[in-house]
Design a protein around this motif. Sequence first.
Motif, PDB file in Angstrom:
ATOM      1  N   PHE A 547       0.834  -1.203   0.000  1.00 14.35           N
ATOM      2  CA  PHE A 547       0.000   0.000   0.000  1.00 14.35           C
ATOM      3  C   PHE A 547       0.871   1.255   0.000  1.00 14.35           C
ATOM      4  O   PHE A 547       0.631   2.205  -0.750  1.00 14.35           O
ATOM      5  CB  PHE A 547      -0.913  -0.028   1.223  1.00 14.35           C
ATOM      6  N   ALA A 548       1.917   1.247   0.818  1.00 13.19           N
ATOM      7  CA  ALA A 548       2.826   2.400   0.866  1.00 13.19           C
ATOM      8  C   ALA A 548       3.536   2.588  -0.461  1.00 13.19           C
ATOM      9  O   ALA A 548       3.742   3.725  -0.917  1.00 13.19           O
ATOM     10  CB  ALA A 548       3.844   2.199   1.993  1.00 13.19           C
ATOM     11  N   GLY A 549       3.914   1.472  -1.104  1.00 11.97           N
ATOM     12  CA  GLY A 549       4.553   1.573  -2.422  1.00 11.97           C
ATOM     13  C   GLY A 549       3.621   2.148  -3.461  1.00 11.97           C
ATOM     14  O   GLY A 549       4.037   2.947  -4.317  1.00 11.97           O
ATOM     15  N   MET A 550       2.336   1.770  -3.413  1.00 14.58           N
ATOM     16  CA  MET A 550       1.365   2.323  -4.359  1.00 14.58           C
ATOM     17  C   MET A 550       1.158   3.811  -4.127  1.00 14.58           C
ATOM     18  O   MET A 550       1.084   4.595  -5.083  1.00 14.58           O
ATOM     19  CB  MET A 550       0.035   1.557  -4.240  1.00 14.58           C
ATOM     20  N   VAL A 551       1.070   4.216  -2.868  1.00 13.79           N
ATOM     21  CA  VAL A 551       0.911   5.643  -2.571  1.00 13.79           C
ATOM     22  C   VAL A 551       2.125   6.422  -3.058  1.00 13.79           C
ATOM     23  O   VAL A 551       2.002   7.513  -3.630  1.00 13.79           O
ATOM     24  CB  VAL A 551       0.697   5.845  -1.058  1.00 13.79           C
ATOM     25  N   HIS A 552       3.320   5.841  -2.871  1.00 15.00           N
ATOM     26  CA  HIS A 552       4.552   6.520  -3.282  1.00 15.00           C
ATOM     27  C   HIS A 552       4.575   6.773  -4.787  1.00 15.00           C
ATOM     28  O   HIS A 552       4.884   7.884  -5.237  1.00 15.00           O
ATOM     29  CB  HIS A 552       5.758   5.675  -2.871  1.00 15.00           C
ATOM     30  N   ILE A 553       4.236   5.747  -5.591  1.00 13.20           N
ATOM     31  CA  ILE A 553       4.290   5.925  -7.042  1.00 13.20           C
ATOM     32  C   ILE A 553       3.192   6.862  -7.517  1.00 13.20           C
ATOM     33  O   ILE A 553       3.390   7.657  -8.434  1.00 13.20           O
ATOM     34  CB  ILE A 553       4.200   4.552  -7.767  1.00 13.20           C
ATOM     35  N   LEU A 554       2.027   6.809  -6.866  1.00 11.98           N
ATOM     36  CA  LEU A 554       0.939   7.699  -7.266  1.00 11.98           C
ATOM     37  C   LEU A 554       1.258   9.148  -6.893  1.00 11.98           C
ATOM     38  O   LEU A 554       0.987  10.069  -7.670  1.00 11.98           O
ATOM     39  CB  LEU A 554      -0.371   7.251  -6.612  1.00 11.98           C
ATOM     40  N   MET A 555       1.832   9.347  -5.729  1.00 17.40           N
ATOM     41  CA  MET A 555       2.201  10.708  -5.327  1.00 17.40           C
ATOM     42  C   MET A 555       3.342  11.240  -6.171  1.00 17.40           C
ATOM     43  O   MET A 555       3.434  12.443  -6.441  1.00 17.40           O
ATOM     44  CB  MET A 555       2.610  10.720  -3.856  1.00 17.40           C
ATOM     45  N   GLY A 556       4.226  10.354  -6.604  1.00 14.10           N
ATOM     46  CA  GLY A 556       5.350  10.796  -7.426  1.00 14.10           C
ATOM     47  C   GLY A 556       4.954  11.098  -8.842  1.00 14.10           C
ATOM     48  O   GLY A 556       5.714  11.699  -9.603  1.00 14.10           O
ATOM     49  N   SER A 557       3.753  10.685  -9.240  1.00 19.20           N
ATOM     50  CA  SER A 557       3.286  10.944 -10.609  1.00 19.20           C
ATOM     51  C   SER A 557       2.503  12.251 -10.615  1.00 19.20           C
ATOM     52  O   SER A 557       3.046  13.318 -10.401  1.00 19.20           O
ATOM     53  CB  SER A 557       2.436   9.763 -11.094  1.00 19.20           C
ATOM     54  N   CYS A 558       1.227  12.163 -10.842  1.00 16.23           N
ATOM     55  CA  CYS A 558       0.433  13.400 -10.936  1.00 16.23           C
ATOM     56  C   CYS A 558      -0.775  13.317 -10.016  1.00 16.23           C
ATOM     57  O   CYS A 558      -1.803  13.933 -10.296  1.00 16.23           O
ATOM     58  CB  CYS A 558      -0.016  13.632 -12.370  1.00 16.23           C
ATOM     59  N   TYR A 559      -0.666  12.539  -8.931  1.00 16.44           N
ATOM     60  CA  TYR A 559      -1.815  12.391  -8.040  1.00 16.44           C
ATOM     61  C   TYR A 559      -1.607  13.130  -6.716  1.00 16.44           C
ATOM     62  O   TYR A 559      -2.202  12.785  -5.714  1.00 16.44           O
ATOM     63  CB  TYR A 559      -2.080  10.903  -7.787  1.00 16.44           C
ATOM     64  N   LYS A 560      -0.724  14.133  -6.722  1.00 18.84           N
ATOM     65  CA  LYS A 560      -0.545  14.959  -5.531  1.00 18.84           C
ATOM     66  C   LYS A 560      -1.633  16.032  -5.545  1.00 18.84           C
ATOM     67  O   LYS A 560      -1.381  17.230  -5.671  1.00 18.84           O
ATOM     68  CB  LYS A 560       0.851  15.574  -5.533  1.00 18.84           C
ATOM     69  N   THR A 561      -2.852  15.577  -5.426  1.00 18.18           N
ATOM     70  CA  THR A 561      -3.995  16.477  -5.552  1.00 18.18           C
ATOM     71  C   THR A 561      -4.837  16.426  -4.294  1.00 18.18           C
ATOM     72  O   THR A 561      -4.775  15.483  -3.503  1.00 18.18           O
ATOM     73  CB  THR A 561      -4.867  16.081  -6.754  1.00 18.18           C
ATOM     74  N   LYS A 562      -5.651  17.441  -4.129  1.00 21.80           N
ATOM     75  CA  LYS A 562      -6.536  17.505  -2.973  1.00 21.80           C
ATOM     76  C   LYS A 562      -7.520  16.332  -2.969  1.00 21.80           C
ATOM     77  O   LYS A 562      -7.817  15.770  -1.909  1.00 21.80           O
ATOM     78  CB  LYS A 562      -7.313  18.829  -2.985  1.00 21.80           C
ATOM     79  N   LYS A 563      -8.003  15.969  -4.146  1.00 21.77           N
ATOM     80  CA  LYS A 563      -8.991  14.892  -4.220  1.00 21.77           C
ATOM     81  C   LYS A 563      -8.401  13.580  -3.726  1.00 21.77           C
ATOM     82  O   LYS A 563      -9.044  12.837  -2.970  1.00 21.77           O
ATOM     83  CB  LYS A 563      -9.480  14.757  -5.665  1.00 21.77           C
ATOM     84  N   PHE A 564      -7.178  13.288  -4.146  1.00 23.01           N
ATOM     85  CA  PHE A 564      -6.534  12.049  -3.729  1.00 23.01           C
ATOM     86  C   PHE A 564      -6.245  12.063  -2.233  1.00 23.01           C
ATOM     87  O   PHE A 564      -6.488  11.083  -1.516  1.00 23.01           O
ATOM     88  CB  PHE A 564      -5.239  11.857  -4.527  1.00 23.01           C
ATOM     89  N   LEU A 565      -5.750  13.185  -1.733  1.00 23.84           N
ATOM     90  CA  LEU A 565      -5.459  13.302  -0.306  1.00 23.84           C
ATOM     91  C   LEU A 565      -6.733  13.255   0.532  1.00 23.84           C
ATOM     92  O   LEU A 565      -6.753  12.676   1.627  1.00 23.84           O
ATOM     93  CB  LEU A 565      -4.703  14.593  -0.031  1.00 23.84           C
TER      94      LEU A 565
END
Length: 777
Positions: A547-565
């Motif tokens: 789960f932490a690895g998935m969050v890391h790759i998603l945050m490192g891409s373009c999912y550093k958004t309010k909706k995702f957080l």
Amino acid sequence: FELLARAGGEDPGRCEESKPLLGEMTEGNNNSRPCRRSVHSSSGSGSSSSGMRYKLLHEGDIQVCALKHPRTFLSKILSSKFLRRWEPHHLTLTDSCLSSATPTGYMETSLSYSSIEDLQLLSWDNAPKYCVQLSFPGGTVLLQAANSYLRDQWFHSLQWKKKIYKYRKVLNNPSRWDVVLKEIRALVDMALTSPLQDESIHQAPLHIISTLLAEVLLNLSQQLHYSIISAIAPLLENNHPPPDLCEFFCKHCRERPRSMVVIEVFTPVVQRILKHNMDFGKCPRLRLFTQEYILALNELNAGMEVVKKFVHSMHGPTGQCPHPRVLPNLVAVCLAAIYSCYEEFINSRDNSPSLKEIRNGCQQLNDRKPPMPLRLLRPEPPTPSTTPTLPLSPPPSVVNSSEILVELERNNNKANAKRKEGPVGSDSEPNLIDCLLVSPTLNMLSIQLPVQADRVLGCFALILKMLSDYDDWRPALASLLQPIPFPKEALAHAKFTKELKYVIQRFAEDPRQEVHSCLLSVRSGKDGWFQLYSPGGVACDDDGELFAGMVHILMGSCYKTKKFLLSLAENKLGPCMLLALRGNQTMVEILCLMLEYNIIENKDTQLQIISTLESTQVGLRMYEQLCDRQRELKELQRKGGPTRLTLPSKSTDADLARLLSSGSFGNLENLSLAFTNVTSACAEQLIKLPSLKQLNLWSTQFGDAGLRLLSEHLACLQVLNLCETPVTDAGLLALSSMKSLCSLNMNSTKLTADTYEDLKAKLPNLKDVDVRYTEAW
């Protein structure tokens, strides 16, 4: 007349007598010099049109002339008059006879193929007549075509229909298998050497053979199995086997998995199916045959190594598989095989017909067994004991498939009565699907499968694992698996989820957005792999490492958004805090972003997050950095500073960050970054400008990721220039949330017409739009 006399004189005993008499009649009736014409005839396929290819005729217009064998001198004279008359007919070549659309004259009755004794090609050297001669008892029928090609096409089509009719009759009533095998080889050879080019040329023999095998499937010896399959192998090089033949092949794979036929004959057939099949739904037995073939490979001594080599042969030695249908077909076979392991278990619950019942023709409700609702087996409650004991966690629930430890209630009326009489809150039967979806102890639910089903599940789970190792297949595989197309019972199987975890991990490690974005749900309201492998999810067995690895790759891409957080804060805040407490840097960053973007409104929860961050060294360091950024942000947003700002050309993201950190820019409304070298990374600085209304990004490298971030934080932006930037539909669609936009320049971008129409519909204030040099122009 010499030709027709020869044609009409095929009857033995009359042939030699007819020819001179008709020859004298010809010379006597003509007042000119006798003219001799040479006649060419052929009764085989080796005609003058050797090497030509023809389409199989099923119907067509042609001239017809019929001649009965003359028995007397008078009948010979009468027949000579009829020979001069040709009748136009529209003939149809059915499976059993040659018939006319207008059954009159010569074709008043249909001409059965069984009555045709011989077929010949006829032509004249000095006259443009092209005929096919059909000899039958008592006469001859001539078919005259417009040219030699049409004549040859009619000849080969009639010859094919006649021979197929004969083989169908012979093989429908087999007597001796040595004769049948000889006829099968002759039939295959005829199909391979025929000058006709049509799909039915190879399919018709396969259907005849499959019909034969379907009737005598259980009575064949091993030697006959091998002989028949070897005989029809050449036809299968360029053709899919029909359903009945697939059933025969499946039986061979199940009963003789180590036979050389599986490797030598079935391998090219399965390879062709995987390369060219477009829809297994139209022929599910092709999929079943492919599944049985793979299981047969797994039965060999090398086992999964053989299967791995087969998968590699389907991909090819290069980095890019040249056959786009291979991956979808392999995934379809794997999904169907995995579902079949739980098929009886699932269908016994809702009494819907299984694939096995459908294959056996048992589709009617009255043909099927009465419904037998399944019940999760719970252990007997322990006997009361005087010795005080500590409360233990409930033992895992065991649900068994097929005949193993599944408690069945056959009396539906009693079961329904119990359910109706039971009070609310009583210990009623739990629903398996509901347990898998909502129970907090999902990982404790296990399903026991029969040994064979367990082997099937393991085999095809390993194939999915192999597929994920190919870089070119991974994007399509991630897309196919994004909806989680597995039975929910399979997700509670430890061995299956272990193999599947490897696949999901490969997706999470892939830097391509098209791959790791498939970890999220396919639509809102439906769980994705991200939810299933999160702590507390159905498939999580590692305390959240994946789960932490998935969050890391998603945050490192373009999912550093309010909706995702916001989604993480609402659903997974507890696991995030637990992993941050254990020193996971990605989760520490997540908690800091939640505080920075004001995702958490509850003060107590904010304090709890701060305490969690301060409990580890990495958390404390990042929290201090957050506090520094907040102080700088307050200074930046303090009223004052210029209202307009233009950066010099060739400026970078670092130059912009250095400039904005030098003072107050709370009044900045117009910022021009045109012709600079800024990228999407500068969006982190732009969202700090509260009064920004006009932004010029002309000819920069600002992309989709930056647009997504701007759309969530700069709701007051009114003018945006994206001319000659690398933005695409993926980023431009995010602009639909910026309701204040009134001017938008998308000149020379990758904008499409559909996205343009969508933006116009969702942005009511948009008045000035530039879409020149785009698809929407």
